[in-house]
Write a protein that holds these residues in place. Sequence first.
Motif, PDB file in Angstrom:
ATOM      1  N   ALA A   1      -4.081   7.443   7.802  1.00 26.36           N
ATOM      2  CA  ALA A   1      -4.057   5.976   7.724  1.00 26.36           C
ATOM      3  C   ALA A   1      -2.790   5.363   8.322  1.00 26.36           C
ATOM      4  CB  ALA A   1      -4.199   5.537   6.272  1.00 26.36           C
TER       5      ALA A   1
ATOM      6  N   VAL B   1       4.603   0.114   2.693  1.00 27.89           N
ATOM      7  CA  VAL B   1       3.676   1.092   3.263  1.00 27.89           C
ATOM      8  C   VAL B   1       3.958   2.481   2.680  1.00 27.89           C
ATOM      9  CG1 VAL B   1       2.952   2.221   5.412  1.00 27.89           C
ATOM     10  CG2 VAL B   1       3.387  -0.234   5.396  1.00 27.89           C
TER      11      VAL B   1
ATOM     12  N   LYS C   1      -0.993  -5.820   2.616  1.00 32.08           N
ATOM     13  CA  LYS C   1      -1.561  -5.091   1.478  1.00 32.08           C
ATOM     14  C   LYS C   1      -3.071  -4.954   1.632  1.00 32.08           C
ATOM     15  CE  LYS C   1       2.021  -5.623  -1.935  1.00 32.08           C
ATOM     16  NZ  LYS C   1       2.600  -6.489  -2.975  1.00 32.08           N
TER      17      LYS C   1
ATOM     18  N   ILE D   1      -3.687  -2.266   4.091  1.00 36.63           N
ATOM     19  CA  ILE D   1      -3.453  -0.951   3.494  1.00 36.63           C
ATOM     20  C   ILE D   1      -4.645  -0.552   2.627  1.00 36.63           C
ATOM     21  CG2 ILE D   1      -2.007   0.366   1.906  1.00 36.63           C
ATOM     22  CD1 ILE D   1       0.384  -1.294   2.903  1.00 36.63           C
ATOM     23  N   GLU D   2      -5.136  -1.508   1.836  1.00 33.39           N
ATOM     24  CA  GLU D   2      -6.307  -1.248   0.984  1.00 33.39           C
ATOM     25  C   GLU D   2      -7.468  -0.709   1.813  1.00 33.39           C
ATOM     26  OE1 GLU D   2      -7.027  -0.920  -2.228  1.00 33.39           O
ATOM     27  OE2 GLU D   2      -4.845  -1.201  -2.263  1.00 33.39           O
TER      28      GLU D   2
ATOM     29  N   LYS E   1      -6.400   2.861   3.136  1.00 34.61           N
ATOM     30  CA  LYS E   1      -5.747   3.771   2.198  1.00 34.61           C
ATOM     31  C   LYS E   1      -6.483   5.105   2.006  1.00 34.61           C
ATOM     32  CE  LYS E   1      -3.144   3.111  -2.049  1.00 34.61           C
ATOM     33  NZ  LYS E   1      -2.889   2.192  -3.147  1.00 34.61           N
ATOM     34  N   LEU E   2      -7.768   5.024   1.844  1.00 32.74           N
ATOM     35  CA  LEU E   2      -8.517   6.240   1.518  1.00 32.74           C
ATOM     36  C   LEU E   2      -8.885   7.044   2.762  1.00 32.74           C
ATOM     37  CD1 LEU E   2     -10.746   4.769  -1.307  1.00 32.74           C
ATOM     38  CD2 LEU E   2      -8.699   6.195  -1.533  1.00 32.74           C
TER      39      LEU E   2
ATOM     40  N   VAL F   1      -2.280   1.504   9.985  1.00 33.83           N
ATOM     41  CA  VAL F   1      -1.553   0.537   9.156  1.00 33.83           C
ATOM     42  C   VAL F   1      -0.359  -0.034   9.927  1.00 33.83           C
ATOM     43  CG1 VAL F   1      -0.073   0.303   7.116  1.00 33.83           C
ATOM     44  CG2 VAL F   1      -2.292   1.443   6.921  1.00 33.83           C
TER      45      VAL F   1
ATOM     46  N   GLU G   1       2.631   2.585  -0.889  1.00 30.25           N
ATOM     47  CA  GLU G   1       1.175   2.552  -0.996  1.00 30.25           C
ATOM     48  C   GLU G   1       0.509   3.801  -0.423  1.00 30.25           C
ATOM     49  OE1 GLU G   1      -0.735   0.113  -2.430  1.00 30.25           O
ATOM     50  OE2 GLU G   1       1.117  -0.796  -3.154  1.00 30.25           O
ATOM     51  N   LEU G   2       1.062   4.312   0.651  1.00 27.87           N
ATOM     52  CA  LEU G   2       0.437   5.494   1.267  1.00 27.87           C
ATOM     53  C   LEU G   2       1.043   6.797   0.742  1.00 27.87           C
ATOM     54  CD1 LEU G   2       0.009   4.432   5.023  1.00 27.87           C
ATOM     55  CD2 LEU G   2      -1.650   4.278   3.173  1.00 27.87           C
ATOM     56  N   ASN G   3       2.030   6.644  -0.120  1.00 27.63           N
ATOM     57  CA  ASN G   3       2.695   7.808  -0.697  1.00 27.63           C
ATOM     58  C   ASN G   3       3.250   8.743   0.374  1.00 27.63           C
ATOM     59  OD1 ASN G   3       3.683   9.271  -2.819  1.00 27.63           O
ATOM     60  ND2 ASN G   3       1.815  10.496  -3.079  1.00 27.63           N
TER      61      ASN G   3
END
Lengths: 166, 625, 578
Positions: free
Chosen positions: A35, A58, A23, A26-27, A30-31, A39, A61-63
């Motif tokens: 990514a 994943v 996590k 990913i943070e 993420k932006l 990741v 979080e990454l949609n």
Amino acid sequence: MEHQQTCSSVDIAEADEKLEKVKHAIEQFKLMKGALIPVLHEVQDIYGFLPEPVLQVVSEELNLPLSEIYGVASFYHFFSLTPKGEHVIHVCMGTACYIKGAQAVLDRLSTELKVPVQGTTEDNKFTLEATRCLGACGLAPVMTIGEKVHGRLVPNAVPKIINEYK
Amino acid sequence: MKLLTDLDAIRTLTQSRLDNRRITGASGESITFRSVMVCGGTGCTSSDSNTIIAALEQEISSHGIESQVEVVRTGCFGLCELGPVVIVYPEGIFYSRVEVKDIPALVEQHLLNGKPYDKKIYEKTRHGEEILSFEETDFYKKQVRIALRNCGTIDPEVIDEYIASDGYKALAQVLTTMSREQVIDTVKQSGLRGRGGGGFLTGLKWEFAAKQNKQQKYVICNADEGDPGAFMDRSILEGNPHSVIEAMAIAGYAIGANQGFIYVRAEYPIAVQRFTKALDQAREYGLLGDDIFGTGFTFNIDVRLGAGAFVCGEETALIHSIEGHRGMPTPKPPFPAVEGLWGMPTIINNVETLANIAQIILNGAEWYASIGTEKSKGTKVFALGGKVVNTGLVEVPMGITLREVIFEIGGGIPGGKKFKAVQTGGPSGGCLTEEHLDCTIDFDTLTSLGSMMGSGGMIIMDEDTCMVDVARFYLDFTRDESCGKCTPCRIGTKRLLEMLDKITDGKGTMEDLENLEQLSLQIKNASLCALGQTAPNPVLSTIKYFRDEYMAHITDSKCPAGVCKSLISYEIDAELCRGCSLCARKCPSDAISGKVKEPYVIDKATCIKCGVCFDVCKFKAVAIV
Amino acid sequence: MNTIKIMIDGLETEVVKGTTVLEAARDQGINIPSLCYLKGVNHSSSCRVCVVEVGPRLIASCTLIAEEGMKILTNTKKVRDARRTSVELLLSDHDRECLSCSRGGGCELQTVSNDLNIRKVTYTGEQSSREKDYTSPAILRDASKCILCGRCVGACGTVQTVGAIGFAKRGFDTVISTAFGRSLAESTCVNCGQCIMACPVGALTEHENISDVWNAIADPGKYVVVQTAPAVRVALGEEFGMPVGTRTTGKMVAALRRLGFDKVFDTNFGADLTIMEEGTELLSRLSSGQNLPLMTSCCPGWVKFMEHNFPDMLDNLSTCKSPHEMEGAVIKSYVAGKLGIDPQNIVVVSIMPCTAKKFEGAREELSHENMQDVDWVLTTRELAAMIKEAGIDFANLKDEAFDNPLGIGSGAGAIFGTTGGVAEAALRTVFELTSGKPLDTVEYTVVRGMSGIKENTIELPDGKQIRTAVVHGLGNARRLMEAMQRGEKSYDFMEVMACAGGCITGGGQPIVDAKTSEKIDIKAARAKAIYSEDEAQTIRKSHNNPFIKVLYEEFLGEPNGHLAHELLHTHYTVRSKY
């Protein structure tokens, strides 16, 4: 029984710790555009392979659809979707190594370990993989076991080297 | 942030250190300071050069001579065959295959008493009683090091050393004295062509991107070195990472980009670590980031790791990979210079290409263009591998002949074997023969012969190499690395491999040979990207130059080189067999029987031709027939 | 307009800037074959069948934008050989059991192979994945027929944003796969069937239930009732060579009778019933202010999409069953009573333009007293197949009328088949119910048309403003939902249909090949037929359907009343996002 319970609570704690790491990674990414692959590298670093439940995290979080992540993960040979043995043996099958007899080394490993290439031994000790050029052509034929590089191999050297890891 | 004057100060301060790493002709006790250079490339690191460095440092300190010796972990010296390599300046003594147990004696004899440690001196540097500097050996004599400059002379992890060897001078010159057009012009005039395989004019590529009127542009360094058997990009990143950073910033200025990416193979951990460290240092010095040298120019670089896909060396596939997708190429046009990463103008240059840039800026386009041939300027780095004495990395001027590289620099074929073929261009290239040895090495000659420059893999093959098997090897590679998107490459390479398998299995027909050629041509014509368009080259070139070997497999069911398993069998020579029973015990299929101390026999029906008996026999009694 | 000049096969032609070479050539009457290209869905230039010679290179014409002065050769030996090789290679990795393939005759690979005069497959060898996935009640996948063109991936991922399938693995091992190679039934597939519509070959088909229906018809103990959705009648004719947009309502009814169905009902009736229930629900939610926007629930693709992707908004979905499910429930209760038949012996078959309806039909919650409301769902294509199997000369059938009592549907029910139809039908009724007097105009053209998201604010006679959004295509739906989640949008009423254009282009409709779909605006033509079906009705509003009135009076009581709830409403299930 009691022992098992302790084990599982340790396992859970470890699992939580690993997931926290994921996590956190990913943070961090993420932006950033694109990514996903960074990741996945992190996840593989943490788990040694890409476990499905972690990829679901994943995905969330990454949609990104899980099918897309699976598509990417299964495209790149560096990523593994199954756990590997304790020692991963990479036999370089670059041209220089091939010309110098890497196939015979690979065959011998396969015979000695009784696993097919890309397979893992029953005791989960070894995973045998043929790999792309490791860039150590000067030492051809080459294999790595974990981080350690073994160069200038001949098939006869195989049993002894494997024994070091057994 | 460092200003130009700060860099000059660093140069003055560090220069003396670099001066020590030169061959001065001095010897013996007149030398007061020595530099011990230990190769820290992947090859030598694999054979424990890190432990050797530790041992050296420990020995030196135990003798209390720290002030008279420096130990430097450098980039690759090139002669990987002899690794781990240690070079001692100012004599230029070259030690090969050094082991940890050699260190106490080496330190005592050479560093303490000034007498070279005889045991590990590279044989080729002996000239009677005299020991020559390594630069006088055949391997190094003919080389011209531009891209590999600094590899082996500086510590790649110390930015000051790079700066002291004229590092970031070109960037300073570009940012403070040159217009974007001038930079592009210089690169164009130099005649530099892409070293990654395509051979496209670098300056022209930059110009296309520069002309695009977009706010956001990108510079990508392609370090997804995929050719199995080439490792120059890795060596440059390991040995001289700042040269790539500097060049990317120059490229960014030239095309109007402020963001760069380096896409590097995850399988190159040392290269990644050194490059990342170099990036940190460059940022710390303000050589990357905002307002570089106070000129208002901003440039950043991020690292992206590849994940094991050869196709990602292809520009559009690489772009999609950075974008986070499967590395599947898309058609060109649109070219990346127009529509690249996230749809923005993007230039993609290979590591070796970039490693030339700073030198071109500093020494001028004419200087660079004076090296090489009319259409192929400058030098090219080759990774010599296979059946050649001096396996390693060499940088030679374009226009040199294959013979010079293989037999003079490379030292010829080991074991008294006969040269058969040289493969250039990796999976996209072809195999050339004896008759081509005097051909010059340049982009156009190699292409006209049915091979190509590629990224610089040069694999030498001898009489024990089966050319049909080599073609099969490459097709197995391309079939495995095909992204699977376009039909000709996805299914075509599979069908080629199947036909080659059939032939090496002794089941091929003349029709297969014909189909092999036909399909190869169609795959070249119709594939979407360069991977497919060049994948059949190893097949076509081996059919062209080694047709008789194919025929031997098909019509005589023979593999002349004794490689193809189905066409060979193992036999025990009763005369030579001592009846030790080792082969029988090692045989995985229980195909060998006999009585101890009497000749053993292989049952051909049960033999799986694994070759274990051949390998284990101490009396050479097992023969391939 | 900005035009450029190019040379195709030596002839100069002027084309609009931005035109692809493929389009330009086809406009010139040059039939360049193609397989992977599907306009707006897939532009991967991967099959290499449409290559043309430009300079020294062969380039895929489908994605090559024409440039001033470009010289293109479409018919050279080099071009022909390359095209043939690519098709031969595809055939070498294709299950060539064309005689028994459901796409036989309509297969684009077969057409291209014929067009290119391929008489022999030169290069043969191992075939890649031969996996068949028959787990989904709606969609079957057969990898042995897949040519990896990627059109389904474009439809599922790019267009619908469902992303149930994608490319996986690589090289010769490349497959179209769900995440981790799960079965489709265990995936996030919403069964919309747009992948089938995109597939050029027989790798994706509906889960056929033809024999189940034949068996029911042949069973003397069963009373088999059929109902047909509004979109079926405007597309069925295409399967028999009629032009796109032909209305075949009467012939369809006649054919259904000849197939042996005991009663032929119209799902338009169920649509009218839906409007009664959903209209009432809307008014009550508007007055309570709860669970707004009310989202339509007629579309099973959309419903499952919600269950997977927006599980926290399931309360916004209307609790109404979809029209054919309502109709099934009424058939097995009210109609059974009227006919004096044990509902256990009634088999309800729905002919739908939709594959998702197959999944919906099998939902456990859509049953009553252990009987599914609908027993079998057939697609338009399956109906056509049955008609052909029965040897019925469809084109020459005399028109016949639906059976009563569920054979009368209003025009409002008819327009359910196209985007905006449910909203328009609801507005017709809600408007009149709130004003209490008849409406002059019935046509709400603001909700019509093919733009992906249609937003309107409509004022009811009582002064209440209803903010409506009419969405078709799940990609558009997702964008709107996400905008709502971010708080950028809010509505009172949302009509969503999973397929672009609504049910008229549903996954069960006649498949239109890539080339035809470039030439003819299928959506517009079928929608036009739907609206003319509406105009042809004397009853245009659901609440004016006389049998609807009777049904409430005799049986259901009030809309949203107790029995209505029991028979006509449902609930939803949270499903995994993965």
